[in-house]
Write a protein that holds these residues in place. Structure first.
Motif, PDB file in Angstrom:
ATOM      1  N   PHE B  23      24.229  -6.372  70.900  1.00 48.35           N
ATOM      2  CA  PHE B  23      25.391  -6.069  70.051  1.00 48.35           C
ATOM      3  C   PHE B  23      26.561  -6.968  70.413  1.00 48.35           C
ATOM      4  CE2 PHE B  23      22.924  -2.188  69.952  1.00 48.35           C
ATOM      5  CZ  PHE B  23      23.000  -1.810  68.620  1.00 48.35           C
ATOM      6  N   SER B  24      27.386  -7.258  69.411  1.00 44.94           N
ATOM      7  CA  SER B  24      28.616  -8.025  69.666  1.00 44.94           C
ATOM      8  C   SER B  24      29.679  -7.088  70.243  1.00 44.94           C
ATOM      9  CB  SER B  24      29.123  -8.628  68.358  1.00 44.94           C
ATOM     10  OG  SER B  24      29.602  -7.595  67.517  1.00 44.94           O
ATOM     11  N   ALA B  25      30.728  -7.690  70.811  1.00 41.35           N
ATOM     12  CA  ALA B  25      31.835  -6.894  71.359  1.00 41.35           C
ATOM     13  C   ALA B  25      32.472  -6.039  70.270  1.00 41.35           C
ATOM     14  CB  ALA B  25      32.868  -7.817  72.004  1.00 41.35           C
ATOM     15  N   ALA B  26      32.593  -6.591  69.072  1.00 40.99           N
ATOM     16  CA  ALA B  26      33.202  -5.832  67.967  1.00 40.99           C
ATOM     17  C   ALA B  26      32.338  -4.631  67.592  1.00 40.99           C
ATOM     18  CB  ALA B  26      33.397  -6.743  66.758  1.00 40.99           C
ATOM     19  N   GLU B  27      31.029  -4.828  67.597  1.00 46.42           N
ATOM     20  CA  GLU B  27      30.124  -3.714  67.272  1.00 46.42           C
ATOM     21  C   GLU B  27      30.200  -2.617  68.339  1.00 46.42           C
ATOM     22  OE1 GLU B  27      26.439  -5.718  64.808  1.00 46.42           O
ATOM     23  OE2 GLU B  27      26.546  -6.096  66.955  1.00 46.42           O
ATOM     24  N   LEU B  28      30.253  -3.050  69.597  1.00 45.13           N
ATOM     25  CA  LEU B  28      30.346  -2.067  70.684  1.00 45.13           C
ATOM     26  C   LEU B  28      31.626  -1.247  70.549  1.00 45.13           C
ATOM     27  CD1 LEU B  28      29.137  -4.275  73.681  1.00 45.13           C
ATOM     28  CD2 LEU B  28      27.853  -2.454  72.535  1.00 45.13           C
ATOM     29  N   ALA B  29      32.717  -1.928  70.226  1.00 41.08           N
ATOM     30  CA  ALA B  29      34.002  -1.225  70.073  1.00 41.08           C
ATOM     31  C   ALA B  29      33.920  -0.229  68.913  1.00 41.08           C
ATOM     32  CB  ALA B  29      35.118  -2.238  69.836  1.00 41.08           C
ATOM     33  N   ALA B  30      33.266  -0.626  67.834  1.00 41.05           N
ATOM     34  CA  ALA B  30      33.151   0.265  66.670  1.00 41.05           C
ATOM     35  C   ALA B  30      32.297   1.488  66.998  1.00 41.05           C
ATOM     36  CB  ALA B  30      32.559  -0.505  65.490  1.00 41.05           C
ATOM     37  N   ILE B  31      31.230   1.275  67.741  1.00 40.94           N
ATOM     38  CA  ILE B  31      30.371   2.416  68.132  1.00 40.94           C
ATOM     39  C   ILE B  31      31.162   3.396  68.993  1.00 40.94           C
ATOM     40  CG2 ILE B  31      28.323   3.119  69.445  1.00 40.94           C
ATOM     41  CD1 ILE B  31      27.156   0.277  68.804  1.00 40.94           C
ATOM     42  N   GLU B  32      31.885   2.838  69.957  1.00 40.88           N
ATOM     43  CA  GLU B  32      32.639   3.688  70.882  1.00 40.88           C
ATOM     44  C   GLU B  32      33.722   4.474  70.140  1.00 40.88           C
ATOM     45  OE1 GLU B  32      34.219   1.544  74.193  1.00 40.88           O
ATOM     46  OE2 GLU B  32      34.907   3.373  75.207  1.00 40.88           O
ATOM     47  N   LYS B  33      34.404   3.808  69.245  1.00 39.17           N
ATOM     48  CA  LYS B  33      35.466   4.459  68.500  1.00 39.17           C
ATOM     49  C   LYS B  33      34.904   5.602  67.654  1.00 39.17           C
ATOM     50  CE  LYS B  33      39.251   3.367  65.359  1.00 39.17           C
ATOM     51  NZ  LYS B  33      39.546   2.533  64.206  1.00 39.17           N
ATOM     52  N   TYR B  34      33.798   5.326  67.000  1.00 42.73           N
ATOM     53  CA  TYR B  34      33.188   6.348  66.139  1.00 42.73           C
ATOM     54  C   TYR B  34      32.708   7.533  66.971  1.00 42.73           C
ATOM     55  CZ  TYR B  34      30.444   8.353  62.349  1.00 42.73           C
ATOM     56  OH  TYR B  34      29.947   9.208  61.397  1.00 42.73           O
ATOM     57  N   GLY B  35      32.055   7.239  68.079  1.00 43.04           N
ATOM     58  CA  GLY B  35      31.550   8.315  68.939  1.00 43.04           C
ATOM     59  C   GLY B  35      32.676   9.181  69.478  1.00 43.04           C
ATOM     60  N   ASP B  36      33.740   8.512  69.927  1.00 38.89           N
ATOM     61  CA  ASP B  36      34.864   9.272  70.483  1.00 38.89           C
ATOM     62  C   ASP B  36      35.492  10.189  69.446  1.00 38.89           C
ATOM     63  OD1 ASP B  36      34.534   8.198  72.970  1.00 38.89           O
ATOM     64  OD2 ASP B  36      36.095   6.676  72.781  1.00 38.89           O
ATOM     65  N   SER B  37      35.452   9.760  68.183  1.00 36.84           N
ATOM     66  CA  SER B  37      36.099  10.544  67.135  1.00 36.84           C
ATOM     67  C   SER B  37      35.302  11.804  66.779  1.00 36.84           C
ATOM     68  CB  SER B  37      36.288   9.678  65.881  1.00 36.84           C
ATOM     69  OG  SER B  37      35.024   9.501  65.252  1.00 36.84           O
ATOM     70  N   LEU B  38      34.061  11.812  67.139  1.00 38.03           N
ATOM     71  CA  LEU B  38      33.239  12.983  66.790  1.00 38.03           C
ATOM     72  C   LEU B  38      33.577  14.152  67.711  1.00 38.03           C
ATOM     73  CD1 LEU B  38      29.754  11.315  66.334  1.00 38.03           C
ATOM     74  CD2 LEU B  38      31.258  12.158  64.529  1.00 38.03           C
ATOM     75  N   ALA B  39      33.481  15.311  67.159  1.00 37.77           N
ATOM     76  CA  ALA B  39      33.687  16.496  67.998  1.00 37.77           C
ATOM     77  C   ALA B  39      32.638  16.474  69.091  1.00 37.77           C
ATOM     78  CB  ALA B  39      33.547  17.745  67.148  1.00 37.77           C
ATOM     79  N   ARG B  40      33.084  16.620  70.320  1.00 35.94           N
ATOM     80  CA  ARG B  40      32.118  16.634  71.401  1.00 35.94           C
ATOM     81  C   ARG B  40      31.750  18.058  71.739  1.00 35.94           C
ATOM     82  NH1 ARG B  40      36.039  12.833  74.350  1.00 35.94           N
ATOM     83  NH2 ARG B  40      35.740  11.023  73.038  1.00 35.94           N
ATOM     84  N   GLN B  41      30.508  18.238  71.927  1.00 33.37           N
ATOM     85  CA  GLN B  41      30.102  19.567  72.366  1.00 33.37           C
ATOM     86  C   GLN B  41      29.332  19.435  73.675  1.00 33.37           C
ATOM     87  OE1 GLN B  41      28.262  18.522  68.970  1.00 33.37           O
ATOM     88  NE2 GLN B  41      26.690  20.086  69.095  1.00 33.37           N
ATOM     89  N   LYS B  42      29.342  20.463  74.421  1.00 32.97           N
ATOM     90  CA  LYS B  42      28.613  20.469  75.680  1.00 32.97           C
ATOM     91  C   LYS B  42      27.131  20.316  75.382  1.00 32.97           C
ATOM     92  CE  LYS B  42      28.948  21.717  80.156  1.00 32.97           C
ATOM     93  NZ  LYS B  42      29.550  20.882  81.153  1.00 32.97           N
ATOM     94  N   ALA B  43      26.470  19.545  76.176  1.00 30.41           N
ATOM     95  CA  ALA B  43      25.041  19.318  75.935  1.00 30.41           C
ATOM     96  C   ALA B  43      24.319  20.645  75.854  1.00 30.41           C
ATOM     97  CB  ALA B  43      24.451  18.487  77.065  1.00 30.41           C
TER      98      ALA B  43
END
Lengths: 188, 195
Positions: B23-43
């Motif tokens: 993955f490119s740096a831009a793609e990695l940043a986009a993945i991280e941003k999207y993941g962080d925005s999701l509601a996190r729930q305990k595993a």
């Protein structure tokens, strides 16, 4: 005779071989061991990974009866539990762990991608009475705690060859076992 | 030392296949941003039971196949197809499950003890497991992805962007995190049972 049962990572089939069948295999194997036992040493020639005495039971007129019986067992187990594409058996390995030698075999897997006909199902058949030795347990690791195989004489323990397993050090006595690999085309 | 390997294309390393710049740096940043925005729930894994935290403490969010993230699924599908053609050669259906965005927190002692991904009672068996490192290796201490084979333990490289792929029957774990936070994307390629 009990049927084969899934016990976590392995299938155990107690009483798969009769006492007479075990006697016959043991008599044949002991003769081979007496003639030409190899000591299977570990990596770098040091015995820290594996110490056993083993002999290969080659297919011939005397051993056809063993091969036929084992093939029948493998087929039954494969149809019922694994459904792997299989093409045959490797030569049967007669393995003896001796208390005084500290016989053992550390964590390993039998499957290897390098091989043209990789090992796909491994079987360990208990040939010794469990009262004849201490230690020398067959362990499997699929999570953080090992699963321990039954030790009764005549029991077949079968598992996919890519499962991590070991034989713990023997403390006293002698454990004999027959090790079998069913091979076939690469997993897909 | 595996982590010093530099690969421009996927390469086998011990029990796994490594791809350091899938993955490119831009793609990695986009993945991280999207993941962080999701509601996190305990595993909450299959059959959560008392004492489950002994085995696993992580935060996860599931990245579903939504239009705004379809590009990621497409990229991953191409990646899996290439890895499969070059290394695994399994029969696969595809990425049958949602992608798992995983965060291990130092403050919680996040970890995941030895386990396999294959062999549970899934309708579509997991056959290839993939883990994408989304944090810089020096952003946390501990939290190593480790694979176990013949009596030795292989530690996966930590650098951001490294993709680690391995057969789902390989025993693996994530060691306890001591400080910082480690983010990763975990996914599974599924197919008919091994045969």
């Amino acid at each position: 005779m009990n049927g084969p049962l899934v016990q976590g990572p392995f299938v155990a089939w107690e009483g798969a071989l009769t006492g007479a069948e075990v006697d016959a295999i043991t008599a044949y194997g002991d003769r081979l061991i007496h003639q030409k036992a190899e000591i299977a040493a570990g990596r770098e020639g040091i015995d820290d990974v594996r110490i056993t005495r083993l002999a290969w039971i080659e297919p011939n007129a005397d051993t056809t009866v063993f091969y036929d019986r084992i093939a029948q067992i493998v087929q039954q187990l494969n149809q019922r539990f694994y459904r792997f594409a299989l093409t045959g058996l490797e030569n049967l390995q007669y393995t003896v762990y001796h208390g005084p030698e500290g016989g053992h075999y550390d964590w390993h897997i039998d499957y290897g991608r390098q091989s043209a006909r990789p090992r796909k199902i491994s079987l360990s058949i208990q040939l010794s009475d469990q009262a004849d030795y201490d230690g020398c347990e067959l362990h499997f690791q699929v999570d953080s705690k090992p699963a321990i195989a039954p030790r009764t004489r005549g029991t077949v323990i079968a598992f996919p060859a890519f499962f991590l397993h070991r034989v713990t050090p023997i403390r006293t006595g002698v454990r004999k076992s027959l090790v079998v690999w069913a091979t076939g085309p690469e997993f897909r | 030392m595996l982590s010093s390997l530099s690969t421009t294309s996927p390469a086998p390393a011990g029990e796994c296949v490594l791809w350091e710049d899938a993955f490119s740096a831009a793609e990695l940043a986009a993945i991280e941003k999207y993941g962080d925005s999701l509601a996190r729930q305990k595993a909450d894994l299959s059959g959560r039971r008392a004492g489950y935290d002994d085995i696993r403490i992580t935060d996860v969010a599931w990245i579903e196949r939504a239009p705004q993230i379809a590009w990621l699924y497409q990229r991953l599908e191409n990646i899996v197809l290439r890895l499969n053609a070059e290394f695994f050669r399994y029969e696969l259906f595809g990425l049958a499950e949602n992608l798992q965005y995983t965060i291990y927190h130092g403050a919680e002692g996040g970890h995941f003890d030895w386990h396999k991904d294959h062999g549970n009672v899934q309708e579509e068996p997991r056959k290839i497991s993939l883990s994408l490192q989304l944090s810089q290796g020096d952003a946390y201490q501990g939290c190593d992805l480790q694979l176990q084979s013949a009596g030795h333990i292989q530690t996966a490289p930590r650098s951001r962007g490294t993709l680690i792929a391995f057969p789902s029957y390989v025993l693996h774990r994530v060691t306890p995190i001591r400080t910082g936070a480690r983010k990763s994307l975990v996914m599974w390629a599924a197919g008919p049972e091994f045969r």
